[in-house]
Scaffold this active site. Structure first.
Site, PDB file in Angstrom:
ATOM      1  CB  THR A 186      13.525  62.406  46.586  1.00 19.61           C
ATOM      2  OG1 THR A 186      12.477  61.479  46.882  1.00 19.61           O
ATOM      3  CG2 THR A 186      14.730  62.082  47.453  1.00 19.61           C
ATOM      4  CD  GLU A 331      18.370  61.218  47.066  1.00 18.16           C
ATOM      5  OE1 GLU A 331      18.640  62.248  46.411  1.00 18.16           O
ATOM      6  OE2 GLU A 331      17.511  60.401  46.715  1.00 18.16           O
ATOM      7  CE  LYS A 439      23.848  48.080  27.022  1.00 17.31           C
ATOM      8  NZ  LYS A 439      23.976  47.127  28.077  1.00 17.31           N
ATOM      9  CD1 TRP A 444      24.492  51.554  27.300  1.00 20.63           C
ATOM     10  CD2 TRP A 444      25.785  52.497  28.853  1.00 20.63           C
ATOM     11  NE1 TRP A 444      24.349  50.823  28.451  1.00 20.63           N
ATOM     12  CE2 TRP A 444      25.135  51.376  29.423  1.00 20.63           C
ATOM     13  CE3 TRP A 444      26.633  53.247  29.656  1.00 20.63           C
ATOM     14  CZ2 TRP A 444      25.319  50.990  30.745  1.00 20.63           C
ATOM     15  CZ3 TRP A 444      26.815  52.861  30.971  1.00 20.63           C
ATOM     16  CH2 TRP A 444      26.173  51.747  31.511  1.00 20.63           C
TER      17      TRP A 444
HETATM   18  P1  AMP Z   1      17.445  66.309  42.734  1.00 20.43           P
HETATM   19  O1  AMP Z   1      17.667  65.331  43.810  1.00 20.43           O
HETATM   20  O2  AMP Z   1      16.011  66.570  42.450  1.00 20.43           O
HETATM   21  O3  AMP Z   1      18.209  67.551  42.988  1.00 20.43           O
HETATM   22  O4  AMP Z   1      18.031  65.657  41.396  1.00 20.43           O
HETATM   23  C1  AMP Z   1      19.329  65.145  41.340  1.00 20.43           C
HETATM   24  C2  AMP Z   1      19.618  64.669  39.952  1.00 20.43           C
HETATM   25  O5  AMP Z   1      19.648  65.769  39.041  1.00 20.43           O
HETATM   26  C3  AMP Z   1      20.989  64.051  39.801  1.00 20.43           C
HETATM   27  O6  AMP Z   1      21.021  62.716  40.249  1.00 20.43           O
HETATM   28  C4  AMP Z   1      21.213  64.179  38.302  1.00 20.43           C
HETATM   29  O7  AMP Z   1      20.540  63.174  37.581  1.00 20.43           O
HETATM   30  C5  AMP Z   1      20.554  65.499  37.986  1.00 20.43           C
HETATM   31  N1  AMP Z   1      21.583  66.566  37.936  1.00 20.43           N
HETATM   32  C6  AMP Z   1      21.862  67.488  38.858  1.00 20.43           C
HETATM   33  N2  AMP Z   1      22.840  68.315  38.427  1.00 20.43           N
HETATM   34  C7  AMP Z   1      23.199  67.881  37.196  1.00 20.43           C
HETATM   35  C8  AMP Z   1      24.164  68.303  36.230  1.00 20.43           C
HETATM   36  N3  AMP Z   1      24.937  69.350  36.425  1.00 20.43           N
HETATM   37  N4  AMP Z   1      24.256  67.582  35.089  1.00 20.43           N
HETATM   38  C9  AMP Z   1      23.468  66.517  34.853  1.00 20.43           C
HETATM   39  N5  AMP Z   1      22.526  66.090  35.721  1.00 20.43           N
HETATM   40  C10 AMP Z   1      22.398  66.763  36.879  1.00 20.43           C
END
Ligand code: AMP
Length: 542
Positions: A186, A331, A439, A444
């Site tokens: 991650t 994940e 907030k 929110w």
């Molecule tokens: P990663 O594990 O680095 O791919 O990041 C995942 C995170 O990216 C998710 O938990 C979201 O917070 C954000 N994310 C991915 N796709 C989107 C989307 N289409 N809209 C908003 N947030 C997104």
């Protein structure tokens, strides 16, 4: 009573075998680090993947041990995807945008025994090799003649020389489908990154799910350009899905600027491209500046961060390209949801359709979603209630590599850290990361909604909304903006742009203009860094 069907394991090697047999002449085109375009077929790739497997045997890397890659999207990386996992080793893809110290930390934590890298990343390897004693071989993805002399890196090999003498036949081992196949860390915005260890089964099931018509909808008639990197979450699974459906694959290598991506799309007849919003912004900027059109592109999958509605509109109205807005995470292999319309939506007005298409879409079969309140109680899927999003399914993490961070699951569900609403038809709308939630007066405010409106202003290139401490309201939002080159907008004009688009109390108290918003290794805005950048800022209303 048990069913009486064959219990064949789901294995990654079967994907490339299938592609070789039934799509053997299917094209794989790569822009190389060397600058030229390389072309070959699935049959060629399969042969070379088997040579990789032999070469790994020769290095004596046992089954289950890790082989790292630090590489762009290209055919050699594709061969490693299959040669490493297919032969029972674990492919560990590493994000080269991380700080070299973090790259070294990840290599050591994963206990990589060999590390394959594009020459672009030679400076990183030079900086870290002495700190990675477990790596037995450093393999540069190039010809022997391109191997740098006097690099100072011990045990350095050229990939082409490494596999050259190996036979192109190989009997893939009969692995357990639950065996580990790939490892991806991650981004680690807080603390050290954690490893997500995909299995053969999870990877193949994800490929089945992601290929479906209402998901990526890929077929043997498509030419697919993954701009999303193979070094993070397996380019959203496209290297596997490609082999399963036999589509043409077009790999962009290191050239991700608007001009290079546009030229590749046109030259190779790309029908579907996939990437994060920042990449598409560069592409749209290039098209607008040079008044260009697409001749073959039909769809783009956009995810990784919220896709601004203005971008979805621009692709559709100006270029006739459908945006498929997708949501997922490392994940989750990564695909959770993707947005397409249902039949009943086809009679809606374009504006109403657009409203749906701006959401993150519906779950892929295999992914179960729920939202919960602060006490963990399930909230209704009514499109209004918002809460933390939890997921479960066969391609979702159950624990991190080496048990890091303890058990991440809550009663079998993985908490995503995203805040969302889900409507009665399953359409997901992500409003925030839980750590970014604002907030104000007990209510929110969605930072993503505030950002999306700013992004619709013609002078705005990028916008981040963050909450600032306020004596009366706890927090109030401000919007931090990067202007498009050659354009201008004042603070007052930008704040006036929000009138009528949000309730009054949701409109930011201030607009702050900056030259750049810090982005992380996967192209996401880094709000923690942005806050540091704005240290000393005082709200005008405080
Ligand atoms: P990663 O594990 O680095 O791919 O990041 C995942 C995170 O990216 C998710 O938990 C979201 O917070 C954000 N994310 C991915 N796709 C989107 C989307 N289409 N809209 C908003 N947030 C997104």
């Amino acid at each position: 009573m048990l069913g009486q069907m064959q219990n064949r394991p789901l294995l990654i090697a079967d994907l490339i075998d299938f592609a070789e047999r039934f799509h053997g002449d299917g094209e794989i085109v790569s822009r190389r680090v060397e600058g030229d375009i390389h072309r070959y077929t699935y049959a060629d790739a399969a042969k070379r993947a088997r040579q990789v497997a032999h070469a790994l045997d020769r290095l004596d890397i046992p089954e289950g041990n890790r082989v790292g890659t630090l590489a762009w999207n290209g055919y050699r990386h594709f061969e490693l995807y299959y040669g490493v996992s297919g032969s029972g080793r674990v492919l560990h893809t590493i994000n080269p945008r991380l700080h070299p110290e973090q790259v070294a930390w990840i290599i050591n934590h994963a206990e990589d025994e060999a590390l394959c890298f594009d020459l672009t990343f030679l400076p990183i390897i030079k900086a870290i090799h002495a700190h990675c004693p477990g790596v037995k071989r450093w393999i540069a993805l190039c010809n022997g003649s391109a191997l740098p002399a006097d690099s100072g890196i011990p045990n350095l090999l050229a990939y082409e020389a490494w596999i050259a003498g190996e036979p192109d036949w190989y009997t893939w081992p009969a692995l357990d489908e639950n065996a580990a196949a790939c490892l991806c860390y991650t981004s680690g915005t807080t603390g050290n990154p954690k490893g997500v260890l995909y299995s053969h089964r999870s990877t193949v099931l994800h490929a089945y799910g992601a290929a479906m018509p209402d998901v990526m909808g890929l077929s043997a008639r498509d030419a697919v350009l993954p701009v999303v990197p193979m070094f993070h979450v397996n380019a959203w699974g496209i290297p596997y899905i490609g082999a399963a459906v036999g589509c043409k694959l077009v790999f962009p290598g290191p050239a991700l600027d608007g001009k290079s991506v546009y030229e590749l799309i046109e030259a190779e007849g790309v029908t579907l491209a996939a990437g994060v919003p920042t990449v598409w912004q560069m592409l749209l900027g290039h098209l607008q500046q040079h008044q260009l059109r697409f001749s073959t592109l039909e769809r783009t999958i956009i995810g990784g961060s919220a896709c601004p509605p203005a971008m979805i509109r621009a692709f559709k109205d100006d270029y006739g390209v459908t945006v498929l807005h997708a949501w997922g995470m490392t994940e989750m292999s990564p695909l959770g949801t993707l947005c397409t319309l249902k039949k009943k939506h086809l009679s809606l007005s374009p504006e109403e359709q657009l409203k749906i298409l701006c959401t993150q879409g519906r779950p892929v079969f295999g992914v179960d979603l729920k939202i919960v309140d602060e006490s963990g109680n399930a909230l209704p899927h009514d499109g209004v209630a918002q809460g933390e999003l939890l997921v479960r399914g066969p391609w979702i993490v159950s624990s991190y590599f080496k048990g890091e961070g303890g058990d991440p699951l809550v009663n079998g569900w993985f908490p995503t850290g995203d805040v969302a609403t889900i409507n009665s038809e399953g359409y997901l709308h992500i409003t925030d990361r839980s750590k970014d939630v604002i907030k104000s007066g007990g209510e929110w405010i969605s930072s993503i909604d505030v950002e999306n409106i700013a992004m619709a202003h013609p002078a705005v290139a990028m916008a981040a909304c963050i909450g600032m401490k306020h004596p009366k309201w706890d927090e109030r939002p401000i919007v931090v903006v990067v202007k498009k080159p050659g354009t201008d907008v004042s603070k007052e004009e930008l704040l006036a742009f929000y009138q009528g688009k949000l309730s009054k109390w949701q409109i930011p108290d201030d607009a702050v203009f900056v030259d750049a918003i810090p982005l992380g290794a996967t192209g996401k805005m880094q709000k923690v860094k942005l806050r540091e950048q704005l240290a000393g800022y005082v709200l005008p209303t405080a």
